[in-house]
Design a protein around this motif. Structure first.
Motif, PDB file in Angstrom:
ATOM      1  N   ARG A  93       0.870  -1.171   0.000  1.00  0.00           N
ATOM      2  CA  ARG A  93       0.000   0.000   0.000  1.00  0.00           C
ATOM      3  C   ARG A  93       0.909   1.224   0.000  1.00  0.00           C
ATOM      4  NH1 ARG A  93      -3.056  -3.905   1.097  1.00  0.00           N
ATOM      5  NH2 ARG A  93      -5.245  -3.903   1.594  1.00  0.00           N
ATOM      6  N   PRO A  94       0.778   2.103  -0.986  1.00  0.00           N
ATOM      7  CA  PRO A  94       1.639   3.289  -1.029  1.00  0.00           C
ATOM      8  C   PRO A  94       1.515   4.103   0.260  1.00  0.00           C
ATOM      9  CG  PRO A  94       0.373   3.077  -3.053  1.00  0.00           C
ATOM     10  CD  PRO A  94      -0.165   2.049  -2.090  1.00  0.00           C
ATOM     11  N   ASP A  95       2.640   4.567   0.731  1.00  0.00           N
ATOM     12  CA  ASP A  95       2.723   5.439   1.908  1.00  0.00           C
ATOM     13  C   ASP A  95       2.313   4.773   3.219  1.00  0.00           C
ATOM     14  OD1 ASP A  95       3.587   7.570   0.260  1.00  0.00           O
ATOM     15  OD2 ASP A  95       1.507   8.048  -0.236  1.00  0.00           O
ATOM     16  N   GLU A  96       2.187   3.443   3.247  1.00  0.00           N
ATOM     17  CA  GLU A  96       1.859   2.759   4.499  1.00  0.00           C
ATOM     18  C   GLU A  96       3.156   2.477   5.248  1.00  0.00           C
ATOM     19  OE1 GLU A  96      -1.283  -0.659   5.555  1.00  0.00           O
ATOM     20  OE2 GLU A  96       0.415  -1.421   4.380  1.00  0.00           O
ATOM     21  N   PRO A  97       3.277   2.959   6.507  1.00  0.00           N
ATOM     22  CA  PRO A  97       4.489   2.686   7.285  1.00  0.00           C
ATOM     23  C   PRO A  97       4.666   1.190   7.528  1.00  0.00           C
ATOM     24  CG  PRO A  97       3.115   4.354   8.359  1.00  0.00           C
ATOM     25  CD  PRO A  97       2.307   3.770   7.246  1.00  0.00           C
ATOM     26  N   TRP A  98       5.917   0.771   7.703  1.00  0.00           N
ATOM     27  CA  TRP A  98       6.226  -0.656   7.812  1.00  0.00           C
ATOM     28  C   TRP A  98       5.476  -1.349   8.944  1.00  0.00           C
ATOM     29  CZ3 TRP A  98       8.344  -2.694  12.223  1.00  0.00           C
ATOM     30  CH2 TRP A  98       9.017  -1.834  13.092  1.00  0.00           C
TER      31      TRP A  98
ATOM     32  N   LEU B 141       8.491  -3.625   3.200  1.00  0.00           N
ATOM     33  CA  LEU B 141       8.765  -2.951   4.470  1.00  0.00           C
ATOM     34  C   LEU B 141       9.835  -1.878   4.330  1.00  0.00           C
ATOM     35  CD1 LEU B 141       8.606  -5.921   7.011  1.00  0.00           C
ATOM     36  CD2 LEU B 141       6.797  -4.317   6.354  1.00  0.00           C
ATOM     37  N   THR B 142      10.857  -2.121   3.513  1.00  0.00           N
ATOM     38  CA  THR B 142      11.883  -1.092   3.341  1.00  0.00           C
ATOM     39  C   THR B 142      11.309   0.116   2.595  1.00  0.00           C
ATOM     40  OG1 THR B 142      12.785  -2.231   1.400  1.00  0.00           O
ATOM     41  CG2 THR B 142      13.849  -2.651   3.512  1.00  0.00           C
ATOM     42  N   ARG B 143      10.413  -0.119   1.660  1.00  0.00           N
ATOM     43  CA  ARG B 143       9.753   1.023   1.001  1.00  0.00           C
ATOM     44  C   ARG B 143       8.819   1.738   1.983  1.00  0.00           C
ATOM     45  NH1 ARG B 143      10.142  -2.229  -3.888  1.00  0.00           N
ATOM     46  NH2 ARG B 143       8.149  -3.243  -3.501  1.00  0.00           N
ATOM     47  N   GLY B 144       8.401   1.032   3.035  1.00  0.00           N
ATOM     48  CA  GLY B 144       7.557   1.622   4.070  1.00  0.00           C
ATOM     49  C   GLY B 144       8.347   2.275   5.190  1.00  0.00           C
ATOM     50  N   GLY B 145       9.663   2.408   5.017  1.00  0.00           N
ATOM     51  CA  GLY B 145      10.470   3.138   5.981  1.00  0.00           C
ATOM     52  C   GLY B 145      11.343   2.305   6.901  1.00  0.00           C
TER      53      GLY B 145
ATOM     54  N   PRO C 226      14.562   0.512   7.831  1.00  0.00           N
ATOM     55  CA  PRO C 226      15.920   0.416   7.285  1.00  0.00           C
ATOM     56  C   PRO C 226      16.223  -1.032   6.881  1.00  0.00           C
ATOM     57  CG  PRO C 226      15.902   1.684   9.326  1.00  0.00           C
ATOM     58  CD  PRO C 226      14.538   1.060   9.183  1.00  0.00           C
ATOM     59  N   GLU C 227      16.787  -1.199   5.709  1.00  0.00           N
ATOM     60  CA  GLU C 227      17.035  -2.543   5.176  1.00  0.00           C
ATOM     61  C   GLU C 227      17.855  -3.399   6.138  1.00  0.00           C
ATOM     62  OE1 GLU C 227      18.834  -4.717   1.195  1.00  0.00           O
ATOM     63  OE2 GLU C 227      18.474  -2.555   1.171  1.00  0.00           O
ATOM     64  N   GLU C 228      18.817  -2.791   6.814  1.00  0.00           N
ATOM     65  CA  GLU C 228      19.666  -3.556   7.734  1.00  0.00           C
ATOM     66  C   GLU C 228      18.910  -3.988   8.992  1.00  0.00           C
ATOM     67  OE1 GLU C 228      20.282   0.795   8.720  1.00  0.00           O
ATOM     68  OE2 GLU C 228      20.164  -0.386   6.880  1.00  0.00           O
ATOM     69  N   ARG C 229      17.707  -3.483   9.201  1.00  0.00           N
ATOM     70  CA  ARG C 229      16.892  -3.857  10.370  1.00  0.00           C
ATOM     71  C   ARG C 229      15.844  -4.920  10.045  1.00  0.00           C
ATOM     72  NH1 ARG C 229      20.340  -3.333  12.932  1.00  0.00           N
ATOM     73  NH2 ARG C 229      21.287  -1.350  13.390  1.00  0.00           N
ATOM     74  N   PHE C 230      15.721  -5.276   8.775  1.00  0.00           N
ATOM     75  CA  PHE C 230      14.681  -6.237   8.397  1.00  0.00           C
ATOM     76  C   PHE C 230      14.808  -7.548   9.161  1.00  0.00           C
ATOM     77  CE2 PHE C 230      13.334  -9.945   5.941  1.00  0.00           C
ATOM     78  CZ  PHE C 230      11.967  -9.711   5.914  1.00  0.00           C
ATOM     79  N   LEU C 231      15.998  -8.104   9.234  1.00  0.00           N
ATOM     80  CA  LEU C 231      16.169  -9.394   9.893  1.00  0.00           C
ATOM     81  C   LEU C 231      15.806  -9.319  11.370  1.00  0.00           C
ATOM     82  CD1 LEU C 231      16.907 -12.274   9.234  1.00  0.00           C
ATOM     83  CD2 LEU C 231      19.283 -11.736   9.721  1.00  0.00           C
ATOM     84  N   ASP C 232      16.198  -8.229  12.053  1.00  0.00           N
ATOM     85  CA  ASP C 232      15.808  -8.030  13.455  1.00  0.00           C
ATOM     86  C   ASP C 232      14.286  -8.064  13.594  1.00  0.00           C
ATOM     87  OD1 ASP C 232      18.428  -7.501  14.623  1.00  0.00           O
ATOM     88  OD2 ASP C 232      18.352  -5.577  13.588  1.00  0.00           O
TER      89      ASP C 232
END
Length: 190
Positions: A42-47, A93-97, A99-105
């Motif tokens: 969804r565009p502009d939806e926060p992660w 989720l990264t497009r939703g804000g 940080p890519e390095e936090r995805f795994l966490d």
């Protein structure tokens, strides 16, 4: 495979024309379960809102298929279809804000909570249905049992969403206040 074939009233060898083996059949089932989860972007939806929406949908799917949900939880995360789902989720989720390095966490904590909660909830449903089948009929109690079931459903749903909301708030605060190093990657045996 023989039990599935017997349930379908077909020759077991017929199944092998459609799936290579038991793991292939389970992978197909997991793919069908994942396809029922609203993981659209969804565009502009926060992660965090994306994850809340996704898990509401996952819970609905789990309650529709309580006997199959454990297959999804136990599916290898480093193989298809779970791996493709995770890759797609990471992009969204990264497009939703996030940080890519936090995805795994986020993914590890998020999946641990949601899978554990829903596994407990679906196990309760499957135990109840097995009990009814053994008894030969639904439990007595009529409206009172329906009311108790509805209340339990509402409380569980609210607790599930509250738990997810607390987790996301804690993760966001932790990310803002501290500089975490990325999780180490383990070496895979060749």
């Amino acid at each position: 495979m023989r039990r599935v074939a017997a349930e379908l009233d077909i020759d077991p060898m017929t199944l092998y024309r459609h799936v290579p083996n038991r793991d292939g059949m389970i992978g197909d089932i997991v793919g069908l379960l994942l396809a029922e989860i609203d993981a659209d972007e969804r565009p502009d939806e926060p992660w965090d809102q994306t994850l809340l929406r996704l898990h509401r949908s996952e819970r609905e799917m789990a309650l529709r298929h309580p006997h199959a949900y454990a297959l999804l939880v136990l599916a290898p995360r480093d193989e298809e279809p779970a791996l493709g789902f995770a890759r797609r989720l990471k992009e969204i989720l990264t497009r939703g804000g996030l940080p890519e390095e936090r995805f795994l966490d986020v993914w590890l904590v998020d999946a641990s909570f949601s899978n554990g909660f829903l596994l407990l909830e679906t196990a309760t449903l499957t135990r109840a249905s097995h009990g009814e089948a053994r008894a030969g009929a639904p439990a007595e109690g009529g409206d009172a049992c329906d009311l108790a079931d509805g209340l339990a459903e509402t409380v569980a749903g609210e607790a599930f969403l509250r738990g997810l909301t607390l987790i996301y708030a804690g993760l966001k605060e932790t990310f803002a206040r501290t500089e975490l190093s990325p999780l180490p990657r383990r070496n895979r045996p060749v």
